[in-house]
Design a protein around this motif. Structure first.
Motif, short mmCIF file in Angstrom:
data_model
loop_
_atom_site.label_atom_id
_atom_site.label_comp_id
_atom_site.label_asym_id
_atom_site.label_seq_id
_atom_site.Cartn_x
_atom_site.Cartn_y
_atom_site.Cartn_z
N PHE A 101 97.29 17.79 -68.33
CA PHE A 101 95.93 17.28 -68.47
C PHE A 101 95.87 16.17 -69.51
CE2 PHE A 101 95.07 20.88 -71.61
CZ PHE A 101 94.61 20.11 -72.68
N LEU A 102 94.90 15.29 -69.29
CA LEU A 102 94.62 14.18 -70.20
C LEU A 102 93.23 14.37 -70.80
CD1 LEU A 102 95.76 11.11 -68.03
CD2 LEU A 102 97.16 12.59 -69.50
N ASP A 103 93.09 14.08 -72.08
CA ASP A 103 91.81 14.11 -72.78
C ASP A 103 91.73 12.82 -73.58
OD1 ASP A 103 89.56 14.56 -74.30
OD2 ASP A 103 90.36 16.31 -75.37
N LEU A 104 90.88 11.89 -73.13
CA LEU A 104 90.84 10.55 -73.71
C LEU A 104 89.51 10.28 -74.39
CD1 LEU A 104 92.42 8.50 -70.77
CD2 LEU A 104 93.58 9.79 -72.58
N GLY A 105 89.56 9.55 -75.51
CA GLY A 105 88.35 9.19 -76.25
C GLY A 105 88.29 7.71 -76.56
N PRO A 106 88.38 6.84 -75.56
CA PRO A 106 88.34 5.41 -75.84
C PRO A 106 86.95 4.95 -76.28
CG PRO A 106 88.26 5.79 -73.48
CD PRO A 106 88.49 7.12 -74.12
N VAL A 107 86.92 3.91 -77.09
CA VAL A 107 85.66 3.30 -77.52
C VAL A 107 85.51 1.98 -76.78
CG1 VAL A 107 84.35 2.38 -79.46
CG2 VAL A 107 85.80 4.40 -79.77
N PHE A 108 84.40 1.84 -76.06
CA PHE A 108 84.11 0.60 -75.32
C PHE A 108 82.93 -0.09 -75.99
CE2 PHE A 108 86.10 3.43 -72.20
CZ PHE A 108 87.10 2.61 -71.72
N SER A 118 92.84 16.89 -64.95
CA SER A 118 94.09 17.65 -64.84
C SER A 118 94.81 17.31 -63.54
CB SER A 118 93.79 19.15 -64.89
OG SER A 118 93.27 19.52 -66.15
N TYR A 119 96.13 17.49 -63.57
CA TYR A 119 96.97 17.11 -62.44
C TYR A 119 98.04 18.17 -62.21
CZ TYR A 119 94.86 12.71 -63.88
OH TYR A 119 93.96 11.75 -64.26
N ALA A 120 98.19 18.59 -60.97
CA ALA A 120 99.28 19.48 -60.60
C ALA A 120 100.44 18.63 -60.09
CB ALA A 120 98.82 20.47 -59.53
N GLY A 122 103.83 18.68 -58.33
CA GLY A 122 104.57 19.62 -57.49
C GLY A 122 103.64 20.32 -56.51
N ASP A 123 104.11 21.44 -55.98
CA ASP A 123 103.40 22.11 -54.88
C ASP A 123 102.85 23.48 -55.23
OD1 ASP A 123 104.01 19.94 -53.15
OD2 ASP A 123 106.02 20.78 -52.82
N ASP A 124 102.88 23.88 -56.48
CA ASP A 124 102.40 25.21 -56.85
C ASP A 124 100.93 25.37 -56.47
OD1 ASP A 124 101.32 27.43 -58.25
OD2 ASP A 124 102.91 27.31 -59.73
N PRO A 125 100.61 26.28 -55.52
CA PRO A 125 99.22 26.39 -55.04
C PRO A 125 98.26 26.90 -56.11
CG PRO A 125 100.59 28.16 -54.14
CD PRO A 125 101.52 27.21 -54.81
N VAL A 126 98.74 27.71 -57.04
CA VAL A 126 97.85 28.23 -58.08
C VAL A 126 97.45 27.12 -59.04
CG1 VAL A 126 97.58 29.95 -59.90
CG2 VAL A 126 98.95 30.49 -57.89
N LYS A 127 98.38 26.25 -59.39
CA LYS A 127 98.05 25.13 -60.27
C LYS A 127 97.10 24.16 -59.56
CE LYS A 127 102.21 25.26 -63.18
NZ LYS A 127 102.95 26.38 -62.55
N HIS A 128 97.33 23.93 -58.28
CA HIS A 128 96.42 23.07 -57.52
C HIS A 128 95.04 23.70 -57.44
CE1 HIS A 128 98.81 19.67 -55.97
NE2 HIS A 128 99.85 20.49 -56.03
N ALA A 129 94.97 25.02 -57.30
CA ALA A 129 93.68 25.70 -57.24
C ALA A 129 92.93 25.56 -58.55
CB ALA A 129 93.89 27.18 -56.90
N LEU A 130 93.63 25.68 -59.67
CA LEU A 130 92.98 25.53 -60.97
C LEU A 130 92.41 24.12 -61.11
CD1 LEU A 130 93.98 26.90 -64.38
CD2 LEU A 130 93.46 24.47 -64.17
N CYS A 131 93.20 23.11 -60.75
CA CYS A 131 92.72 21.73 -60.84
C CYS A 131 91.48 21.52 -59.98
CB CYS A 131 93.81 20.76 -60.42
SG CYS A 131 95.19 20.63 -61.59
N ALA A 132 91.45 22.15 -58.80
CA ALA A 132 90.30 22.01 -57.90
C ALA A 132 89.07 22.72 -58.44
CB ALA A 132 90.66 22.56 -56.52
N ASP A 133 89.26 23.81 -59.16
CA ASP A 133 88.13 24.58 -59.67
C ASP A 133 87.47 23.95 -60.89
OD1 ASP A 133 88.00 26.56 -57.79
OD2 ASP A 133 89.19 28.02 -58.92
#
Length: 240
Positions: A101-108, A118-120, A122-133
């Protein structure tokens, strides 16, 4: 006297509209930055968190004119995705079947953005499910916030835990968000607890600031797997 009060009220409304428009514009650029990071293929197996972080700095500076970040650019992979903001962790190499996962705080310009995805890998379905949720739970909390004009920071944090558990996850954040504003808003004096969505904030989130101005919130969703082996993160402005 009445005319003066009405003028002051109108000016406050106009100021609120301009502030919110500026925050939305900053967030849009922050989301564009995330899109550019994805397009550049920075998040890939075999790359370290520090390598990704350095490349993010380059893209933000070169392509978006970002010279300041109101908080550190956060890149977390694997077991490090359990860490909350400000928690130290050793640099980790992204694995073949990992989560990042990325957490960015840029100032514009003069305004803070705060975006996370967040990004999965590979193909792990549980990690993909977490990202989707993650965005689904974000939307659920946003709906609860919009439905209750008197909701407090403590109440919304409790709802974040409920919604995470409803979908089979743990809520991993010590907070579920914070106030955001004109840079350097996060460093301004005042009651820090009143700026957080967490159990210690019993104040109404829609209460104005000390100057009578509306406040604007970032909502953070940090989910953790039931076995506490990985997590994911997502954040955006709470209002729309």
């Amino acid at each position: 006297m009445r005319g003066t009060e009405e003028k002051q009220k109108r000016l406050m409304i106009e100021s609120h509209d301009e502030t919110f428009a500026a925050l939305v514009a900053a967030e849009r650029k922050g989301l564009d930055l995330l899109d550019a990071i994805e397009a550049a293929g920075l998040i890939a197996a075999g790359r370290s968190e520090l390598e990704v972080e350095r490349d993010i700095f380059t893209i933000a500076s070169r392509d978006f004119g970002v010279t300041e970040h109101w908080h550190d650019r956060v890149v977390r992979a694997g077991i490090n995705t359990l860490c909350v903001a400000g928690e130290a962790a050793p640099d980790r190499v992204i694995g073949e079947d990992d989560i990042v996962f990325l957490d960015l705080g840029p100032v514009f310009g003069a305004w803070e953005a705060d975006v996370g995805r967040s990004y999965a890998v590979g193909d792990d379905p549980v990690k993909h499910a977490l990202c989707a949720d993650l965005p689904i739970i974000f939307d659920a909390l946003k709906a609860r916030f919009e439905a209750d004009p008197d909701i407090t920071g403590a109440a919304l944090y409790a709802i974040a835990n409920e919604e995470a558990e409803r979908r089979g996850w743990l809520f991993g954040g010590k907070i579920a968000g914070h106030l955001v504003g004109q840079f350097p808003y996060a460093r301004s004096p005042g009651d820090k607890a009143a700026r957080l969505i967490f159990p210690g904030n019993a104040a109404r989130m829609r209460d104005p600031d000390a100057h009578g101005n509306p406040r604007h919130w970032i909502l953070e969703i940090h989910l953790v797997s039931p076995d506490r082996s990985f997590g994911g993160f997502y954040e955006r402005l709470l209002e729309s």
